[in-house]
Scaffold this motif. Structure first.
Motif, short mmCIF file in Angstrom:
data_model
loop_
_atom_site.label_atom_id
_atom_site.label_comp_id
_atom_site.label_asym_id
_atom_site.label_seq_id
_atom_site.Cartn_x
_atom_site.Cartn_y
_atom_site.Cartn_z
N LYS A 102 0.61 -0.97 0.20
CA LYS A 102 0.08 0.03 0.18
C LYS A 102 0.91 1.24 -0.41
CE LYS A 102 -2.62 1.00 3.48
NZ LYS A 102 -3.38 0.20 5.06
N ASN A 103 0.36 2.44 -0.87
CA ASN A 103 0.90 3.69 -0.33
C ASN A 103 2.73 3.29 -1.43
OD1 ASN A 103 -1.14 4.31 1.00
ND2 ASN A 103 -0.30 3.88 2.69
N LEU A 104 2.79 2.80 -1.87
CA LEU A 104 3.73 2.89 -2.96
C LEU A 104 3.71 4.28 -4.08
CD1 LEU A 104 4.89 -0.79 -4.05
CD2 LEU A 104 5.92 0.29 -1.71
N LYS A 105 4.93 4.37 -3.79
CA LYS A 105 4.77 6.07 -5.01
C LYS A 105 6.08 6.15 -5.52
CE LYS A 105 0.45 7.20 -4.13
NZ LYS A 105 -0.43 6.74 -4.93
N GLY A 106 6.03 6.18 -6.96
CA GLY A 106 7.46 6.34 -6.73
C GLY A 106 7.24 7.24 -8.26
N THR A 107 8.29 7.55 -9.29
CA THR A 107 7.68 8.45 -10.64
C THR A 107 7.97 7.95 -11.48
OG1 THR A 107 10.11 9.52 -10.50
CG2 THR A 107 9.01 10.07 -9.07
N ALA A 108 7.38 8.19 -12.70
CA ALA A 108 7.95 7.77 -14.09
C ALA A 108 9.15 7.81 -14.28
CB ALA A 108 6.50 8.83 -14.86
N ASP A 109 10.00 8.47 -14.15
CA ASP A 109 11.06 8.29 -14.13
C ASP A 109 11.71 7.14 -12.92
OD1 ASP A 109 11.33 9.73 -16.74
OD2 ASP A 109 11.79 11.54 -15.49
N LYS A 110 11.33 6.88 -12.28
CA LYS A 110 11.81 6.53 -11.08
C LYS A 110 10.55 5.23 -10.37
CE LYS A 110 15.69 8.96 -9.33
NZ LYS A 110 16.40 9.70 -8.40
N PRO A 111 10.50 4.56 -11.21
CA PRO A 111 9.21 3.44 -10.53
C PRO A 111 9.60 2.38 -9.32
CG PRO A 111 9.89 2.43 -12.70
CD PRO A 111 11.06 4.20 -12.55
N ILE A 112 9.17 2.56 -8.39
CA ILE A 112 9.28 1.71 -7.31
C ILE A 112 9.36 -0.19 -7.94
CG2 ILE A 112 9.38 0.20 -5.00
CD1 ILE A 112 7.80 2.84 -5.10
N ILE A 113 10.13 -0.58 -7.90
CA ILE A 113 10.34 -2.67 -8.46
C ILE A 113 10.20 -3.68 -7.51
CG2 ILE A 113 12.08 -3.92 -9.94
CD1 ILE A 113 13.08 -1.72 -11.31
N ILE A 114 9.21 -3.91 -7.30
CA ILE A 114 8.90 -5.39 -6.68
C ILE A 114 9.41 -6.52 -7.27
CG2 ILE A 114 7.78 -6.68 -5.16
CD1 ILE A 114 5.82 -3.76 -5.86
N VAL A 115 10.28 -6.99 -6.86
CA VAL A 115 11.22 -8.86 -7.46
C VAL A 115 11.65 -9.82 -7.05
CG1 VAL A 115 13.73 -7.74 -7.27
CG2 VAL A 115 13.54 -8.92 -9.53
N ASN A 116 11.35 -10.52 -7.32
CA ASN A 116 11.91 -12.02 -6.54
C ASN A 116 13.25 -11.70 -6.51
OD1 ASN A 116 12.18 -12.56 -9.43
ND2 ASN A 116 12.77 -14.31 -9.01
N LYS A 117 14.04 -12.42 -5.36
CA LYS A 117 15.48 -12.71 -5.14
C LYS A 117 16.03 -14.31 -4.95
CE LYS A 117 19.47 -10.65 -2.98
NZ LYS A 117 20.36 -9.66 -2.40
N GLY A 118 16.92 -14.32 -5.83
CA GLY A 118 17.04 -15.87 -5.04
C GLY A 118 16.51 -16.97 -5.86
N GLY A 119 15.53 -16.60 -6.60
CA GLY A 119 14.46 -18.48 -7.09
C GLY A 119 13.40 -17.68 -7.26
N LYS A 120 12.37 -18.77 -7.46
CA LYS A 120 10.64 -18.11 -7.15
C LYS A 120 10.51 -18.31 -6.05
CE LYS A 120 10.57 -21.74 -10.80
NZ LYS A 120 10.25 -23.70 -10.98
#
Length: 472
Positions: A102-120
């Protein structure tokens, strides 16, 4: 003749370049453009089930050097109020429960990235849970399961009434390289339903710059991809009266595979501008619909305009593609195979635009008509260069009544798909052999901006346009 053909090809080439430039302007900077073609259909899904319908996604693995924030396995919620634009939120490999951002606020040039790390990462919850993955009031963010090299679906969303839902005024986002399965209702949902809170209503909120691509959604109770509200024209009844749902602007849905979905594989509503649905595979949708007419392949619902092209729709219990859109809809280069309803069905419910155009589609063995037009309020329906083979009703293109206006040119009507001389129709190789009667038999559709085929080959490649979704 040679000079005219030379000039036509130069013009077509320039339009291709121009169209790519337009797409680049409308797409989020964090978006990875597709590098595969709809012909890449053989792969094994990450659940261990092998299926020849799944087109594996692009995995340009992100070099995760630093995680700005790491989600713990015990966390059920992340409040992004203090997470800066451009941050990388890492979710470590393993099995975990549902997760809310909730309340994630990136920008067009700097989006917030949510990504997996180390595998599935496997988000596992029951079908009775509200969701497995959800966002609330988030903007300019990217959810991508390509954080580990060699893993195409780094996020596995398993269960939840809705597998993934981008909700509560979420906008400007991308979802890619995610597998969603076993949801009680929709696989991936993106919309904010209107309520008595005026901020949720049309004119006060617009969901924009949305890109959903390279995902595999299967075995859902409802729609595979459910984007925008279904009741754009009439609105939704609330305790404070009728509330109109928000617009969707600049939506791209591409390179997704949906399979064994309860309702439509892909359903889009309210996408009033910049909508493109392309390069998707939709197989066996509508296996357990909640009501009649919810068993189609792809639905371009009320309030939806734009383009639908280069998709493969197979074995829909209803219509292959159903168009209820704005009337500026261009549907082309699609393969629609064995629909149990009509190949393409069009109806005018909220259609202020001028034209439904169905061009260079290949429709094989629909149980009813190849193209069915109930679109009486459209100033002109257009059907050009379509291949229609073996319609069960015997009607290749049918109209509800004489009020339906139609321009029909250079459509091929046949009784057996072997007449088309595809390289390997049963194996989904839709390239044409040199003996095909479709070659050089089409009308010039350059004015519609159609300059390539299902395999992205330049049109025309010969003396004139070919009929159907592929060019020789």
């Amino acid at each position: 003749m040679k000079i005219k053909l030379y000039l036509l090809r130069i013009t077509a080439g320039l339009l291709v370049i121009a169209s790519f430039a337009m797409c680049a302007k409308q797409t989020l900077k964090v978006d990875n453009l597709p590098a595969t073609t709809p012909s890449s259909t053989a792969a094994a899904d990450t659940s261990g089930k092998t299926t020849d319908s799944v087109k594996m996604p692009v995995n340009t693995a992100l070099p995760i050097t630093t995680c700005s924030y790491t989600v713990q396995a015990s966390q059920w919620m992340v409040d992004g109020t203090s997470i800066a634009p451009g941050s990388v939120i890492c979710i470590p490999a393993g099995t975990r429960g549902a997760l809310l951002f909730k309340n994630l606020k990136g920008t067009a040039d700097k989006p917030i990235i949510i990504v997996n790390k180390g595998g599935k990462v496997n988000f596992l919850t029951s079908k009775t849970a509200s969701y497995a993955f959800k966002t609330q009031n988030c903007q300019y963010f990217k959810i991508t399961g390509n954080g580990a090299s060699g893993i195409n679906y780094g996020f596995i969303v398993d269960g939840g009434n809705i597998g993934m839902t981008m909700d509560d005024l979420s906008s400007d986002f991308e979802i890619s390289n995610v597998q969603v399965r076993n949801s009680g209702f929709a696989g991936i949902m993106a919309k904010t339903d209107p309520s008595c809170d005026i901020k949720t209503q049309r004119g006060h909120f617009t969901m924009k710059n949305v890109s959903i691509h390279d995902n595999y959604v299967h075995d859902t109770g409802g729609e595979g991809l459910y984007i925008g509200n279904s009741f754009y024209a009439t609105g939704v009844s609330t305790s404070c009266g009728t509330a109109l749902p928000h617009d969707v602007v600049n939506l791209k849905v591409y390179n997704n595979t949906t399979e064994q979905t309860g309702c439509e594989g892909i359903q889009v509503g309210g996408a009033v501008s910049g909508c493109e649905v392309y390069n998707n595979i939709v197989k066996t949708p509508g296996i357990k619909p909640f009501a009649s007419a919810q068993n189609n392949g792809i639905q371009l619902g009320e309030g939806t305009g734009g383009k639908c092209y280069n998709n493969l729709v197979k074995d829909a219990p209803g219509n292959g593609i159903i168009v209820l859109g704005l009337g500026d809809n261009l549907v082309f280069n699609n393969f629609i195979i064995r629909a149990s309803g009509h190949g393409i069905f069009a109806d005018s419910r909220y259609t202020p635009g001028p034209n439904f155009a169905f061009i260079n589609n290949t429709i094989v063995s629909p149980a009813m008509s190849g193209i069915r037009l109930n679109s009486t309020s459209i100033p002109m329906n257009t059907a050009i260069n379509n291949v229609i083979i073996n319609p069960g009703s015997g009607q290749y293109i049918s109209k509800m009544n004489s009020s339906v206006k139609l321009t029909s040119l250079n459509n091929y009507q046949g009784g057996d798909v072997s007449e088309c001389a595809f390289v390997n129709f049963a194996g989904d190789d839709f390239h044409l052999q040199g003996k095909s009667p479709l070659i050089n038999a089409g009308a010039n559709v350059l004015s519609y901006g159609i300059v390539s085929d299902y395999y992205k080959k330049l049109r025309p490649s010969g003396l004139s346009y070919d009929i159907g979704a592929t060019e020789y």
